[in-house]
Design an enzyme around this catalytic site. Structure first.
Site, PDB file in Angstrom:
ATOM      1  CG  PHE A 160      37.651  58.271  28.914  1.00  0.00           C
ATOM      2  CD1 PHE A 160      36.890  59.017  28.021  1.00  0.00           C
ATOM      3  CD2 PHE A 160      39.004  58.568  29.027  1.00  0.00           C
ATOM      4  CE1 PHE A 160      37.464  60.042  27.264  1.00  0.00           C
ATOM      5  CE2 PHE A 160      39.572  59.591  28.277  1.00  0.00           C
ATOM      6  CZ  PHE A 160      38.808  60.322  27.388  1.00  0.00           C
ATOM      7  CE  LYS A 184      39.566  49.271  36.066  1.00  0.00           C
ATOM      8  NZ  LYS A 184      39.155  50.686  35.846  1.00  0.00           N
ATOM      9  CD  GLU A 187      38.966  54.825  36.936  1.00  0.00           C
ATOM     10  OE1 GLU A 187      38.906  54.122  35.911  1.00  0.00           O
ATOM     11  OE2 GLU A 187      40.027  55.056  37.550  1.00  0.00           O
ATOM     12  CB  SER A 237      47.175  56.522  28.710  1.00  0.00           C
ATOM     13  OG  SER A 237      47.316  56.017  30.022  1.00  0.00           O
ATOM     14  CB  CYS A 292      42.979  55.286  20.211  1.00  0.00           C
ATOM     15  SG  CYS A 292      42.130  53.937  19.415  1.00  0.00           S
ATOM     16  CD  GLU A 394      46.556  59.793  23.176  1.00  0.00           C
ATOM     17  OE1 GLU A 394      46.890  59.408  24.306  1.00  0.00           O
ATOM     18  OE2 GLU A 394      45.857  59.101  22.415  1.00  0.00           O
TER      19      GLU A 394
HETATM   20  P1  NAD Z   1      43.901  55.352  31.155  1.00  0.00           P
HETATM   21  O1  NAD Z   1      45.198  54.713  30.825  1.00  0.00           O
HETATM   22  O2  NAD Z   1      43.885  56.492  32.096  1.00  0.00           O
HETATM   23  O3  NAD Z   1      42.894  54.258  31.778  1.00  0.00           O
HETATM   24  C1  NAD Z   1      42.689  53.015  31.158  1.00  0.00           C
HETATM   25  C2  NAD Z   1      42.370  51.985  32.221  1.00  0.00           C
HETATM   26  O4  NAD Z   1      43.483  51.858  33.088  1.00  0.00           O
HETATM   27  C3  NAD Z   1      41.165  52.363  33.087  1.00  0.00           C
HETATM   28  O5  NAD Z   1      40.375  51.226  33.287  1.00  0.00           O
HETATM   29  C4  NAD Z   1      41.799  52.857  34.372  1.00  0.00           C
HETATM   30  O6  NAD Z   1      41.003  52.604  35.499  1.00  0.00           O
HETATM   31  C5  NAD Z   1      43.091  52.074  34.448  1.00  0.00           C
HETATM   32  N1  NAD Z   1      44.169  52.818  35.126  1.00  0.00           N
HETATM   33  C6  NAD Z   1      44.362  54.163  35.109  1.00  0.00           C
HETATM   34  N2  NAD Z   1      45.448  54.482  35.826  1.00  0.00           N
HETATM   35  C7  NAD Z   1      45.957  53.332  36.304  1.00  0.00           C
HETATM   36  C8  NAD Z   1      47.080  53.016  37.123  1.00  0.00           C
HETATM   37  N3  NAD Z   1      47.900  53.954  37.577  1.00  0.00           N
HETATM   38  N4  NAD Z   1      47.320  51.723  37.403  1.00  0.00           N
HETATM   39  C9  NAD Z   1      46.500  50.760  36.951  1.00  0.00           C
HETATM   40  N5  NAD Z   1      45.412  51.001  36.177  1.00  0.00           N
HETATM   41  C10 NAD Z   1      45.142  52.264  35.854  1.00  0.00           C
HETATM   42  O7  NAD Z   1      43.223  55.737  29.756  1.00  0.00           O
HETATM   43  P2  NAD Z   1      41.902  56.592  29.521  1.00  0.00           P
HETATM   44  O8  NAD Z   1      42.193  58.015  29.836  1.00  0.00           O
HETATM   45  O9  NAD Z   1      40.747  55.932  30.140  1.00  0.00           O
HETATM   46  O10 NAD Z   1      41.734  56.411  27.936  1.00  0.00           O
HETATM   47  C11 NAD Z   1      42.331  57.250  26.990  1.00  0.00           C
HETATM   48  C12 NAD Z   1      43.610  56.635  26.458  1.00  0.00           C
HETATM   49  O11 NAD Z   1      43.344  55.357  25.884  1.00  0.00           O
HETATM   50  C13 NAD Z   1      44.232  57.466  25.347  1.00  0.00           C
HETATM   51  O12 NAD Z   1      45.623  57.482  25.521  1.00  0.00           O
HETATM   52  C14 NAD Z   1      43.862  56.701  24.079  1.00  0.00           C
HETATM   53  O13 NAD Z   1      44.729  56.897  22.991  1.00  0.00           O
HETATM   54  C15 NAD Z   1      43.940  55.301  24.581  1.00  0.00           C
HETATM   55  N6  NAD Z   1      43.201  54.384  23.724  1.00  0.00           N
HETATM   56  C16 NAD Z   1      43.925  53.515  22.966  1.00  0.00           C
HETATM   57  C17 NAD Z   1      43.277  52.643  22.110  1.00  0.00           C
HETATM   58  C18 NAD Z   1      44.064  51.664  21.281  1.00  0.00           C
HETATM   59  O14 NAD Z   1      43.492  50.664  20.865  1.00  0.00           O
HETATM   60  N7  NAD Z   1      45.347  51.894  21.033  1.00  0.00           N
HETATM   61  C19 NAD Z   1      41.881  52.655  22.037  1.00  0.00           C
HETATM   62  C20 NAD Z   1      41.169  53.566  22.829  1.00  0.00           C
HETATM   63  C21 NAD Z   1      41.844  54.429  23.682  1.00  0.00           C
END
Ligand code: NAD
Length: 508
Positions: A160, A184, A187, A237, A292, A394
């Site tokens: 997000f 994808k 959401e 994450s 991040c 985090e």
């Molecule tokens: P998230 O892991 O909740 O979601 C990321 C994606 O995974 C979304 O598209 C979501 O729909 C999908 N997803 C969520 N739960 C899922 C599941 N159980 N099974 C399959 N798919 C699933 O992450 P977020 O809250 O959207 O973003 C924040 C996180 O992203 C933080 O931890 C941040 O550090 C990390 N991030 C990392 C980087 C990097 O390059 N290392 C960059 C930006 C953000």
């Protein structure tokens, strides 16, 4: 299957999928809520694709692949160049979509869109980057050459916190190299990626090359398990990154999966503390800490450094200019959702319960006129210890934790020993210390007197340890390698005939 987007039932505007150059409304029936974080109200609904809807989109992308892969790289790069122009023209519109769904303030949103556009700018150089190699006359009449071929249909799954930039990290390089894409997005804020896919078609990109399917776990699992998907690029994450990496690779796909972070800044006794404070204010509280590459831990070498730094930071954190995302001149907007705000607040409580000292508590902040918005003030926490859970995990909010270390080595070890290894930085006037830090610290991206060392588009982005799984970084030449496979041809053209050879051919 498709019906006009407006035909959906609820009172809220309904979003759609974007497949084959068309807006496709849901046939599945599940929807997610999108909120305006400044107002704290639901603003739209997003369809959550069913397995069959994702499969239909994959079929479209698969059908579009042969023609796009066979299109000259020069032509693909020209489409990218036109797309680049449109992205620049629509930068403000895209940034406003980011503000309305994510909550970061407009100047920050503009910058984040630009950092994504820069990856598309790099991708326009594919005719040079995608060149193969050639060895002339390695034996009598034999030449060897290699080509970089696209993989097929590839998937991008994004978080997000950068709804424009991270989708562009993936799609720019994936598409220009000849792949077709199913994106994808998160959401929570899918409007910006949907608009970008439309702009790609407006730029002359063939329908079916850049598709956006909205959804949650069901959509992700379909992408991970469908054999027509050849590679998966994920950012999110760590728990989900690990799951995505394990599932995609078990299914024989290429996968790069970037995870969470806890980024340390090491502050040496010789550092200019005014500079450090300026750097930390932006790096810890910009985008409400939902980056991040935010600095979430300041490691001060010596108590004197820590005490003086906190004295400078405290009034500045208390005076952060916080307000509605679309107002200009602000330093911080709201958090993305009420739920995320509550999670961050629970970490502040945890830090206090674990015995660290809450120097500034942002939990009571109220934004006048926007009382329902998901706002938090900045928090500053001192006396943080390595064993605390609030340090190990985090937080992803406007919270800066301060630690005190007895030496440079001890401070560097904190970053090295932490499970995450995305970014880190050192502030110092000591060149040798900076060099040792850059060389030895076990973290993927390092800043020297630079607080957020996000590499530009012609380098590449990737952390270490629990911050990234897989073999290639995002964007730059690393992405060129991720999105292509090498084919090597050994060819003989000579006048004289061949003789039978039974031993391993070697140069005689
Ligand atoms: P998230 O892991 O909740 O979601 C990321 C994606 O995974 C979304 O598209 C979501 O729909 C999908 N997803 C969520 N739960 C899922 C599941 N159980 N099974 C399959 N798919 C699933 O992450 P977020 O809250 O959207 O973003 C924040 C996180 O992203 C933080 O931890 C941040 O550090 C990390 N991030 C990392 C980087 C990097 O390059 N290392 C960059 C930006 C953000």
């Amino acid at each position: 299957m498709s019906q006009p987007a407006e035909a959906l039932s609820s009172n809220f505007p309904a979003l759609y999928h974007y497949v084959n150059g068309e807006k496709i409304t849901a046939s599945g029936g599940r929807f997610g809520d999108i909120f305006n974080p400044t107002l704290g109200v639901k603003s739209a609904e997003v369809p959550l694709a069913s397995k069959s809807e994702v499969e239909a989109a994959i079929a479209v992308a698969e059908a579009a692949f042969p023609a796009w892969a066979a299109t000259s790289v020069l032509k693909r790069s020209r489409v990218m160049t036109k797309f680049l122009q449109l992205l620049y023209e629509h930068q403000t519109e895209l940034a406003e979509l980011v503000c309305k769904e994510h909550g970061k303030v407009i100047e920050d949103a503009m910058g984040s869109v630009l950092r994504g556009i820069e990856v598309v700018e790099f991708a326009c150089g594919a005719p040079h980057q995608q060149k193969g190699e050639f060895s002339d006359n390695v034996a009598n009449g034999i030449d060897i050459y290699s080509m970089r071929k696209p993989l097929g249909v590839v998937a991008g799954i994004t978080p997000f916190n950068f709804p424009a930039m991270i989708p562009l990290w993936m799609t720019g390089m994936a598409i220009v190299t000849g792949n077709t894409v199913i994106l994808k997005p998160s959401e929570k804020d899918p409007s910006c990626p949907l608009r970008m896919a439309e702009l790609f078609v407006e730029a002359g990109g063939p329908p079916g090359v850049f598709n956006v399917v909205n959804g949650d776990k069901e959509a992700v699992d379909t992408l991970l398990n469908d054999e027509r998907i050849k590679a998966v690029s994920f950012v999110g994450s760590t728990a989900i990154a690990q799951y995505v990496y394990a599932t995609a690779t078990a299914n024989g796909k290429r996968c790069q999966a970037m995870g969470g972070a806890k980024n340390h800044m090491l502050i040496m006794p010789d550092a200019d503390l005014e500079d450090v404070a300026n750097a930390l204010m932006g790096a810890a509280y910009g985008s409400a800490g939902e980056r991040c590459m935010s600095i979430s831990v300041g490691v001060c070498v010596g108590d004197k450094v820590a005490d003086e730094l906190i004295e400078i930071l405290k009034p500045r954190v208390e005076a952060l200019r916080i307000g509605p995302s679309l107002d200009s001149g602000l330093e911080m907007g709201p958090l993305v959702t009420k739920q995320h705000r509550e999670k961050v607040m629970s970490y502040i409580q945890m830090a206090q319960d674990e015995g660290s000292k809450l120097v500034v508590d942002g939990r009571d902040f109220v934004c006048d006129g926007y009382e329902d918005g998901y706002f938090l003030g900045g928090s500053l926490i001192d006396q943080v210890k390595p064993e605390m859970q609030s340090y190990q995990e985090e937080i992803f909010g406007p919270v800066l934790q301060i630690m005190r270390s007895g030496s440079f080595e001890e401070g560097m070890a904190l970053a090295t020993d932490h499970p995450y290894g995305n970014g880190t930085s050192i502030f110092t006037k000591d060149g040798a210390a900076a060099r040792t830090f850059a060389d030895k610290v076990e973290v993927g991206m390092v800043g020297i007197n630079v607080p957020i060392p996000v590499p530009l588009a012609f380098h590449s982005f990737g952390g270490w340890k629990s911050s990234a799984f897989g073999d290639h970084n995002q964007y730059g030449m690393e992405a060129m390698r991720f999105y292509t496979k090498v084919k090597t041809v050994t060819s003989r053209w000579q006048d004289k005939g061949l003789e039978a050879e039974f031993s391993m051919p070697v140069l005689k």
